[in-house]
Scaffold this active site. Structure first.
Site, PDB file in Angstrom:
ATOM      1  N   ASP A 297       0.836  -1.198   0.000  1.00 18.26           N
ATOM      2  CA  ASP A 297       0.000   0.000   0.000  1.00 18.26           C
ATOM      3  C   ASP A 297       0.871   1.248   0.000  1.00 18.26           C
ATOM      4  OD1 ASP A 297      -2.371   1.436   0.020  1.00 18.26           O
ATOM      5  OD2 ASP A 297      -3.248   0.288   1.663  1.00 18.26           O
ATOM      6  N   ASP A 358     -11.039   2.447  -2.891  1.00 18.82           N
ATOM      7  CA  ASP A 358     -11.469   1.214  -2.234  1.00 18.82           C
ATOM      8  C   ASP A 358     -12.932   0.914  -2.535  1.00 18.82           C
ATOM      9  OD1 ASP A 358      -8.990   1.096  -1.123  1.00 18.82           O
ATOM     10  OD2 ASP A 358      -9.630   1.488   0.939  1.00 18.82           O
TER      11      ASP A 358
END
Length: 539
Positions: A297, A358
């Site tokens: 990430d 997301d």
């Protein structure tokens, strides 16, 4: 000595600094980088005093690292304005530098990592010294070594036979998030018990046989501090047996283990990150544990860290000798589309990448994400293929927000289409005023898939068309309805047909030409478009 970069490279070292006031209009301090590189953010710190050699080093970094490749006109203009005001710099630096900028910035070199690689080669040799003897660039040498030496070997570093079809498995985040309270919520907390249970479900309930092979830990598995050797470590209360033992448990069931890390100072949820100087150690730690998949990430990191860190982790994982699928989140942090994202470069570094925001557990979220993907398909569709995939985030089937019509579950035919070895991502063909959309994907052996999607919310809609209107060549096609699991009557390309689509529902067909040459014209057109698009997304 190195430049004062907010990236952890200069910790404990003497740093070069920039002038407090620059002669460009409305530019000073960090505004300089935000002007030349939109979205670059507070990457470089400056202090109110400095010298010209510091600025020269910054300019050298910008030109030669490739950051300027997308902004060559702005860079040339601003460099010229600045150098024209400083006779000392202009006399020594301006003619040759601007010549190199003009010649190399923006040069597309396909599979090469840095678009200004020719500039690197003209300034440095393989013994890490400059061909130019000027002290003007000397302060950039440590950054050059840190940047060029690790990165140049990274071209095609993911070309290792992994992820030739899109990886399938189970990931914890969407359902369990960052629940670390195992006292009050032992069933749902992020713990080794949860991942053992999920490994059992995949191996015992038929998922493994369908291709779901990865059990992936997301954020919140770590201890709040590294161990005495500087290594990441799991929370001892929630993972008492350790990650290596959990990996063995997963492997013994014929499955693979994935794990999460973040290249920033902290993960998205505040656990220890993997800053640049920790990348080799963390890659080795994951390999030693027996990890098979890394999600890397980008929370709490900046654009320069990402530019250096994502390729570096790719190299570090490959250097371990263990096959580890590499999922990077780079695009979503830098704007998702060209020119900010070089998808050709990504395909040489990562096996898959998160393009966009997301996903959430709702039909609205699903629509929001695939709208973005298909609205931008000309940019991102050509980037996908075996070993390099666009990632629209995880499937959310089995949670709370979707109806049966909106879930794939264990449909073998749908999974086979997803895992098709040809590896060409589907495209949206039509977006009708009736709120019906049609999508198409070529498959191996001249087969293809057509998907009819309804965005309506009222009643089932009867959509009238023919295969020829969808671009199919003359011939007859065998038609299999993927979700009803039924073989339909063969269709000729010119034969009108009607398909009924439920509100927010889909109908998916698998088509095979009785004469395999009939579909070639569409495949040929797609490949021509694919090549054309790829050529202008190499930035």
């Amino acid at each position: 000595m190195c430049l004062c970069l907010d990236c952890g490279l200069c910790s404990g070292e003497t740093t070069e600094i920039l002038p407090s006031s620059l002669p460009w209009p409305a530019l000073s301090r960090c505004v300089m980088l935000s002007r030349i590189f939109p979205g670059f953010g507070n990457v470089m710190k400056t202090v109110p005093s400095g010298n010209l050699s510091g600025f020269s080093s910054v300019l050298f970094l910008l030109v030669s690292s490739g950051f300027g490749c997308n902004y060559a006109p702005t860079l040339r203009r601003d460099v010229t304005i600045y150098l024209q005001t400083i006779s000392y710099e202009k006399a020594l630096l301006c003619p040759r530098l601007l010549e190199l900028v003009e010649r190399h910035i923006g040069l597309n070199i396909g599979s090469k990592l840095l678009c200004a690689k020719g500039f690197w080669r003209s300034l440095c040799t393989y013994n890490q010294t400059f061909c130019w003897s000027t002290d003007m660039f000397a302060s950039a040498l440590p950054l050059l070594v840190l940047t060029v030496v690790p990165l140049l070997p990274l071209v095609r570093s993911n070309d290792n036979g992994l992820a030739l079809t899109p990886p399938m498995g189970w990931m914890a985040w969407e359902r369990f998030r960052c629940d670390v309270d195992c006292n009050d919520d032992p069933v749902n907390c992020i713990s080794e018990k949860l991942f053992r249970d999920m490994a059992d479900r995949l191996s015992e309930d038929g998922w493994k046989e369908l291709g779901y092979e990865y059990v992936i830990i997301d954020d919140c598995w770590m201890n709040r501090t590294r161990d005495h050797e500087g290594k990441l470590q799991p929370d001892a209360n929630r993972f008492p047996s350790g990650i290596a033992h959990l990996a063995d448990y997963v492997h013994n069931r014929g499955l693979k283990l994935g794990i999460y890390a973040d290249m920033g100072s902290f993960t998205c949820m505040g656990f220890p990150g993997t800053p640049l100087h920790r990348i080799p150690l963390d890659a080795k730690t994951f390999a030693d544990w027996g990890v098979d998949y890394l999600k890397f990430d980008g929370c709490n990191s900046n654009a320069l860290q990402q530019f250096l860190g994502y390729p570096w982790m790719s190299q570090a994982l490959n250097s371990t000798g263990r096959p580890i699928v590499y999922s990077c989140s780079w695009p979503v942090y830098v704007g998702s589309l060209p020119p900010e994202v070089n998808y050709t470069l990504l395909g040489e570094i990562c096996h898959l990448w998160r393009n966009y925001y997301d996903i959430q557990d709702s039909w609205d979220s699903v629509q929001f994400i695939f709208d973005w993907f298909f609205n931008n398909q000309d940019y991102i569709q050509p980037a996908a293929g075996p070993g390099r995939w666009n990632d629209p985030d995880m499937l959310i089937i089995g949670n709370f927000g979707l109806s049966l019509d909106q879930a794939i579950l264990q449909n073998k035919a749908a999974i086979a289409i997803n895992q098709d070895a040809l590896g060409i991502q589907g495209r949206r063909l039509l977006k009708e005023k009736s709120q019906i959309e049609v999508y198409w994907r070529p498959l191996v052996d001249s087969a293809s898939t057509v998907v009819f999607l309804s965005r309506r919310s009222d009643m089932p809609y009867k959509y009238h068309t023919s295969l020829s209107k969808l671009g199919y060549g003359n011939g007859t096609y065998q038609v299999f309805d993927v979700f009803s699991q039924s073989q339909l009557q063969p269709l000729s390309s010119t034969q009108p047909f009607t398909v009924s689509i439920n509100p927010s529902g889909v109908v998916m067909w698998h088509l095979t030409p009785t004469n395999r040459k009939a579909v070639f014209h569409r495949l040929h057109r797609l490949h021509r478009h694919r090549d054309k698009t790829r050529s202008h997304t190499v930035l």
